[in-house]
Design an enzyme around this catalytic site. Structure first.
Site, mmCIF file in Angstrom:
data_model
loop_
_atom_site.group_PDB
_atom_site.id
_atom_site.type_symbol
_atom_site.label_atom_id
_atom_site.label_comp_id
_atom_site.label_asym_id
_atom_site.label_seq_id
_atom_site.Cartn_x
_atom_site.Cartn_y
_atom_site.Cartn_z
ATOM 1 N N CYS A 201 30.184 -30.695 -1.510
ATOM 2 C CA CYS A 201 31.398 -31.302 -0.923
ATOM 3 C C CYS A 201 31.945 -30.435 0.197
ATOM 4 C CB CYS A 201 32.463 -31.454 -2.001
ATOM 5 S SG CYS A 201 31.857 -32.331 -3.443
ATOM 6 N N LYS B 49 40.514 -37.390 2.614
ATOM 7 C CA LYS B 49 39.523 -36.692 1.782
ATOM 8 C C LYS B 49 38.831 -35.579 2.571
ATOM 9 C CE LYS B 49 36.356 -35.695 -1.116
ATOM 10 N NZ LYS B 49 36.423 -35.342 -2.514
HETATM 11 N N1 SAJ Z 1 35.047 -20.638 -3.276
HETATM 12 C C1 SAJ Z 1 35.233 -19.349 -2.756
HETATM 13 N N2 SAJ Z 1 36.485 -18.807 -2.805
HETATM 14 C C2 SAJ Z 1 37.540 -19.483 -3.339
HETATM 15 C C3 SAJ Z 1 37.359 -20.787 -3.836
HETATM 16 C C4 SAJ Z 1 36.096 -21.332 -3.803
HETATM 17 O O1 SAJ Z 1 34.298 -18.707 -2.278
HETATM 18 O O2 SAJ Z 1 38.641 -18.905 -3.355
HETATM 19 C C5 SAJ Z 1 33.701 -21.244 -3.223
HETATM 20 C C6 SAJ Z 1 33.131 -21.530 -4.618
HETATM 21 O O3 SAJ Z 1 32.534 -20.382 -5.161
HETATM 22 C C7 SAJ Z 1 32.140 -22.635 -4.310
HETATM 23 C C8 SAJ Z 1 32.811 -23.387 -3.162
HETATM 24 O O4 SAJ Z 1 33.803 -22.519 -2.626
HETATM 25 O O5 SAJ Z 1 30.908 -22.090 -3.852
HETATM 26 C C9 SAJ Z 1 33.446 -24.704 -3.548
HETATM 27 O O6 SAJ Z 1 34.128 -24.580 -4.790
HETATM 28 P P1 SAJ Z 1 35.564 -25.228 -5.046
HETATM 29 O O7 SAJ Z 1 35.963 -24.909 -6.439
HETATM 30 O O8 SAJ Z 1 36.508 -24.837 -3.972
HETATM 31 O O9 SAJ Z 1 35.348 -26.804 -4.837
HETATM 32 P P2 SAJ Z 1 34.312 -27.915 -5.394
HETATM 33 O O10 SAJ Z 1 33.239 -28.087 -4.374
HETATM 34 O O11 SAJ Z 1 33.892 -27.681 -6.791
HETATM 35 O O12 SAJ Z 1 35.278 -29.208 -5.390
HETATM 36 C C10 SAJ Z 1 35.949 -29.576 -4.186
HETATM 37 C C11 SAJ Z 1 37.435 -29.810 -4.517
HETATM 38 N N3 SAJ Z 1 38.197 -29.934 -3.283
HETATM 39 C C12 SAJ Z 1 39.324 -29.210 -3.059
HETATM 40 O O13 SAJ Z 1 39.744 -28.387 -3.838
HETATM 41 C C13 SAJ Z 1 40.054 -29.482 -1.773
HETATM 42 C C14 SAJ Z 1 37.566 -31.074 -5.370
HETATM 43 O O14 SAJ Z 1 38.940 -31.387 -5.593
HETATM 44 C C15 SAJ Z 1 36.875 -32.259 -4.673
HETATM 45 O O15 SAJ Z 1 36.976 -33.455 -5.438
HETATM 46 C C16 SAJ Z 1 35.402 -31.901 -4.528
HETATM 47 O O16 SAJ Z 1 35.324 -30.751 -3.657
HETATM 48 C C17 SAJ Z 1 34.692 -33.094 -3.908
HETATM 49 O O17 SAJ Z 1 34.046 -33.849 -4.682
HETATM 50 O O18 SAJ Z 1 34.835 -33.336 -2.700
#
Ligand code: SAJ
Length: 431
Positions: free
Chosen positions: A277, A223
């Site tokens: 996360c 994880k």
């Molecule tokens: N972000 C960027 N650029 C990107 C992708 C995301 O700047 O290309 C930023 C987003 O704007 C946000 C942050 O990253 O601020 C996180 O967003 P996210 O969509 O990447 O992830 P979370 O936090 O909503 O969910 C993550 C997911 N983990 C992965 O994709 C590896 C989800 O599957 C997990 O279950 C979740 O964390 C968790 O609960 O740990």
């Protein structure tokens, strides 16, 4: 530890039971993960007793309502509560399966805070009996499942080798939680092989994705590794964006072009990484091996520096204007959700207000009132898109909510635009 015959394993757990109705589950923690999971399990006709320390949350759920915004969740909670399969309380009861889905934040110096996990464990200890299955779902540092077992057996030594303990992290994406809860594959870490198989049989009752059994330590690290992987990749995009700004290159065009290569897939730069996360979990790896986790730590630092960089861009733009009005578009931590936790946009807005560089407006279509931390002193105003476009000199795009990406480009004319997401300009940021 892949099982040879998963079909048989699925029902071994139920032993003499043939009806789901006879199985009882306690879910500790009714937040973003615990509540959807509890409702999904209850929707299969399994009796779920949800536990939360917050009496308001318990009351809301027992009324068939929800305290968080997530597509389709309210309907499922209303249905399962009305059917009598889901109930909430502030205290646990005896059951067959105990699931723990409570927060694991960090304290000073980015050290993991396991106090919620430990207090949830202490709550269930008096209710445990032979044959029970205890599963930790909270994102946790490696070794936490062993620690839980230590707490349980210290208090109830007679249960040693008589209960099953496993770790199974949730992996769902906010905004798609119910779909992903059912469809995503799961890594299931048994404290021993029997526990892993019991846990697999339990998840087979409501998960359609593949169930992979491994050790508890591997599942815990799995994880953390998933979220650190994403963080490192976002940090790469963010670092490239800083370099491109210096070199006068449109980073979004650059990434689009680079991603045409068959083995390149760069993520999107932004104002920083938010949520509870990805901005947190990599620190659990760093704290477990600080002398080895250089890249993971550096990625965290790159992503954490991004909000301050955006603030500097805005202040540079504002310094050339008399009494500027600055409108920040978006407060949530990512697009099309209402979740403001650990949002880089909040950091940016707070720093802009504190800088007194001008009047600051915030636009966030997913909330009706500003959270207390932003409302203090009335220095920040929550306004609608039209007002912000009319009144502001500087428009700062922080979240690519669909309401913002759909804005008529003509309404941006004549404004100074600082676009941290590349949705409005995809040209050069201010430097
Ligand atoms: N972000 C960027 N650029 C990107 C992708 C995301 O700047 O290309 C930023 C987003 O704007 C946000 C942050 O990253 O601020 C996180 O967003 P996210 O969509 O990447 O992830 P979370 O936090 O909503 O969910 C993550 C997911 N983990 C992965 O994709 C590896 C989800 O599957 C997990 O279950 C979740 O964390 C968790 O609960 O740990």
């Amino acid at each position: 530890m892949e099982m040879e015959n998963p079909a048989n394993a699925s029902f071994a757990f139920l032993e003499e039971r043939t009806m789901h109705e006879s199985l009882s589950v306690v879910m500790l923690g009714l937040g973003y993960i615990g509540l959807p999971t509890a409702a999904l399990i209850a929707s299969k006709g399994i009796s779920v007793h949800g536990v939360d320390v917050n009496a308001d949350v318990v009351r809301t759920i027992n009324e068939g309502k929800v305290h968080i915004v997530e597509p389709d969740l309210e309907g499922l909670v209303t249905y399962t509560v009305a059917k009598g399969f889901l109930k909430a309380n502030t205290q646990p009861v005896p059951a067959d399966v105990f699931l723990i889905a409570v927060p694991t934040p960090f304290r000073e110096e980015h050290q993991p805070d396991l106090s919620y996990v430990e207090s949830a464990t202490n709550m269930i200890i008096p209710h445990l009996r032979e044959g029970n299955l205890v599963i930790l779902e909270s994102t946790s540092p490696v070794g936490t499942t062993e620690r839980i077992a230590g707490l349980i057996f210290a208090a109830r030594p007679e249960l040693r080798d008589r209960i099953y303990i496993a770790y199974c992290p949730e992996r769902v994406l906010p905004g798609k939680i119910l779909f992903e809860l059912e469809r995503n594959d799961r890594a299931i870490g048994g404290l021993d092989a029997r526990s892993g198989e019991k846990a697999r049989a339990f998840y087979a009752l409501f998960v359609k994705g593949q169930l992979h059994v491994t050790t508890a330590r591997t599942a815990e690290m799995c994880k953390l590794t998933e979220n650190a992987f994403r963080d490192v990749n976002i940090a790469f995009a963010n670092e490239i964006s800083l370099i491109c700004e210096r070199l006068g290159i449109d980073v979004w065009e650059l990434i689009r072009l680079a991603n045409l290569h068959p083995r390149v897939n760069i993520l999107q730069p932004g104002p920083g990484v938010g949520g509870h996360c990805i901005a947190v979990d990599p620190w659990f790896i760093v704290s477990s091996a600080p002398d080895r986790a250089h890249l993971i730590k550096c990625a965290r630092e790159v992503n954490d520096s991004k909000p301050h960089h955006i603030v500097e861009q805005v202040l540079r733009a504002a310094s050339g204007l008399t009494s500027p009005v600055i409108a920040c578009f978006g407060l949530a931590f990512k697009a099309n959700i209402d979740d403001l936790r650990e949002s880089p946009a909040i950091t940016i807005v707070k720093e802009l207000v504190a800088s007194r560089a001008g009047r600051v407006l915030a636009v966030e279509p997913n909330i009706d009132v500003l959270p207390d931390e932003l409302a203090v002193g009335g220095a920040l105003q929550l306004v609608d898109i039209k007002t912000a476009l009319r009144e502001a000199d500087i428009l700062v795009l922080l979240v690519d909510h669909r309401e913002f990406t759909n804005v008529d480009p003509l309404s941006l004319k004549g404004k100074i635009i600082i676009d941290s997401r590349g949705s409005w300009t995809s040209t050069r940021p201010i430097s």
